[in-house]
Motif scaffolding. Structure first.
Motif, mmCIF file in Angstrom:
data_model
loop_
_atom_site.group_PDB
_atom_site.id
_atom_site.type_symbol
_atom_site.label_atom_id
_atom_site.label_comp_id
_atom_site.label_asym_id
_atom_site.label_seq_id
_atom_site.Cartn_x
_atom_site.Cartn_y
_atom_site.Cartn_z
ATOM 1 N N THR A 68 0.925 -1.366 -0.130
ATOM 2 C CA THR A 68 -0.103 0.026 0.158
ATOM 3 C C THR A 68 0.741 1.173 -0.086
ATOM 4 O OG1 THR A 68 -1.862 -1.147 1.260
ATOM 5 C CG2 THR A 68 -1.866 1.114 1.193
ATOM 6 N N VAL A 69 1.758 1.238 0.777
ATOM 7 C CA VAL A 69 2.864 2.151 0.869
ATOM 8 C C VAL A 69 3.558 2.479 -0.370
ATOM 9 C CG1 VAL A 69 5.070 3.332 1.596
ATOM 10 C CG2 VAL A 69 3.273 2.222 3.209
ATOM 11 N N ILE A 70 3.768 1.352 -1.032
ATOM 12 C CA ILE A 70 4.598 1.699 -2.327
ATOM 13 C C ILE A 70 3.698 2.114 -3.537
ATOM 14 C CG2 ILE A 70 5.693 -0.072 -4.181
ATOM 15 C CD1 ILE A 70 7.663 0.861 -1.817
ATOM 16 N N LEU A 71 2.589 1.642 -3.508
ATOM 17 C CA LEU A 71 1.729 2.181 -4.532
ATOM 18 C C LEU A 71 1.360 3.650 -4.146
ATOM 19 C CD1 LEU A 71 -1.575 -0.277 -5.179
ATOM 20 C CD2 LEU A 71 0.390 0.249 -6.512
ATOM 21 N N ALA A 72 1.430 4.153 -3.230
ATOM 22 C CA ALA A 72 1.166 5.512 -2.724
ATOM 23 C C ALA A 72 2.607 6.163 -3.362
ATOM 24 C CB ALA A 72 0.793 5.872 -1.512
ATOM 25 N N PHE A 73 3.564 5.666 -2.991
ATOM 26 C CA PHE A 73 4.989 5.870 -3.472
ATOM 27 C C PHE A 73 5.100 6.216 -5.085
ATOM 28 C CE2 PHE A 73 9.355 5.091 -5.183
ATOM 29 C CZ PHE A 73 9.962 6.151 -4.643
ATOM 30 N N MET A 74 4.710 5.395 -5.589
ATOM 31 C CA MET A 74 4.588 5.356 -7.073
ATOM 32 C C MET A 74 3.798 6.344 -7.740
ATOM 33 S SD MET A 74 7.098 3.449 -7.864
ATOM 34 C CE MET A 74 6.744 3.466 -9.573
ATOM 35 N N SER A 75 2.524 6.667 -7.212
ATOM 36 C CA SER A 75 1.851 7.761 -7.503
ATOM 37 C C SER A 75 2.712 9.029 -7.563
ATOM 38 C CB SER A 75 0.763 8.033 -6.763
ATOM 39 O OG SER A 75 -0.455 7.165 -7.065
ATOM 40 N N GLY A 76 3.434 9.287 -6.604
ATOM 41 C CA GLY A 76 4.484 10.536 -6.400
ATOM 42 C C GLY A 76 5.398 10.434 -7.579
ATOM 43 N N VAL A 77 5.868 9.221 -7.967
ATOM 44 C CA VAL A 77 6.952 8.996 -9.085
ATOM 45 C C VAL A 77 6.014 9.246 -10.474
ATOM 46 C CG1 VAL A 77 8.333 7.326 -10.398
ATOM 47 C CG2 VAL A 77 8.373 7.285 -7.820
ATOM 48 N N LEU A 78 5.072 8.987 -10.493
ATOM 49 C CA LEU A 78 4.285 9.188 -11.780
ATOM 50 C C LEU A 78 3.967 10.754 -11.763
ATOM 51 C CD1 LEU A 78 2.090 6.333 -12.006
ATOM 52 C CD2 LEU A 78 4.174 6.695 -13.393
ATOM 53 N N TRP A 79 3.766 11.387 -10.655
ATOM 54 C CA TRP A 79 3.467 12.725 -10.530
ATOM 55 C C TRP A 79 4.738 13.464 -11.192
ATOM 56 C CZ3 TRP A 79 -0.976 15.583 -8.887
ATOM 57 C CH2 TRP A 79 -0.808 16.923 -8.916
ATOM 58 N N GLY A 80 5.894 13.002 -10.736
ATOM 59 C CA GLY A 80 7.007 13.777 -11.168
ATOM 60 C C GLY A 80 7.361 13.493 -12.705
ATOM 61 N N PHE A 81 6.968 12.470 -13.217
ATOM 62 C CA PHE A 81 6.971 12.237 -14.573
ATOM 63 C C PHE A 81 6.001 13.217 -15.288
ATOM 64 C CE2 PHE A 81 8.204 7.478 -14.065
ATOM 65 C CZ PHE A 81 9.788 7.923 -14.092
#
Length: 153
Positions: free
Chosen positions: A57-70
């Protein structure tokens, strides 16, 4: 392999290190002896399927942040769509992973499959590095395998 398609060593090593909680989850689920031994020092939230669900769950939220950066690399309508898509993994985890049930594990795994589709989309749009999808496929395969282990009852 050209230089821009080679996964940078720090990204690879940190990505692989990020698999440790998933692998630990699978190992402590498969081995009651390991779980029992570790349970003498660790809270139950750090053992078995529970750690995989909470960390995932934490990693999915983290990956949202990565995609936001992209998404910051896009402009106009593409930017609006990219920002919108980038929040989906975090929202998915928040609304769909609600407990330690098999249903939540299935929804979490589906979230990682969806994330991989978003990764491919962002790479196709030229927003992610050329090496990104190679890294994400490798990591996602391991994550999905680890999340599936507790479902094999």
């Amino acid at each position: 392999m050209t230089d821009d398609t080679r996964i940078p060593r720090p990204a690879l090593l940190l990505g692989l290190a990020g698999l440790i909680p998933f692998l630990w989850s699978a190992a402590t689920h498969l081995s009651p002896a390991l779980s029992g031994m570790a349970g003498q020092w660790l809270s139950p939230m750090f053992l078995g399927a529970y750690v995989g669900l909470s960390y995932g769950t934490v990693i999915l939220a983290f990956m949202s942040g990565v995609l936001w950066g992209f998404a910051t690399r896009a402009e106009g309508r593409e930017a609006t769509l990219a920002y919108t898509l980038s929040v989906i993994p975090a929202l998915w985890a928040f609304f769909m992973v609600t407990d330690a049930s098999d249903t939540s594990a299935i929804f979490l795994a589906a979230g990682f499959v969806g994330l991989l589709l978003l990764d491919a989309t962002f790479q196709a749009w030229g927003l992610a590095p050329r090496w990104w999808l190679r890294l994400r496929v490798m990591l996602t395969v391991v994550v999905l395998a680890c999340l599936a282990i507790p479902l094999q009852a």
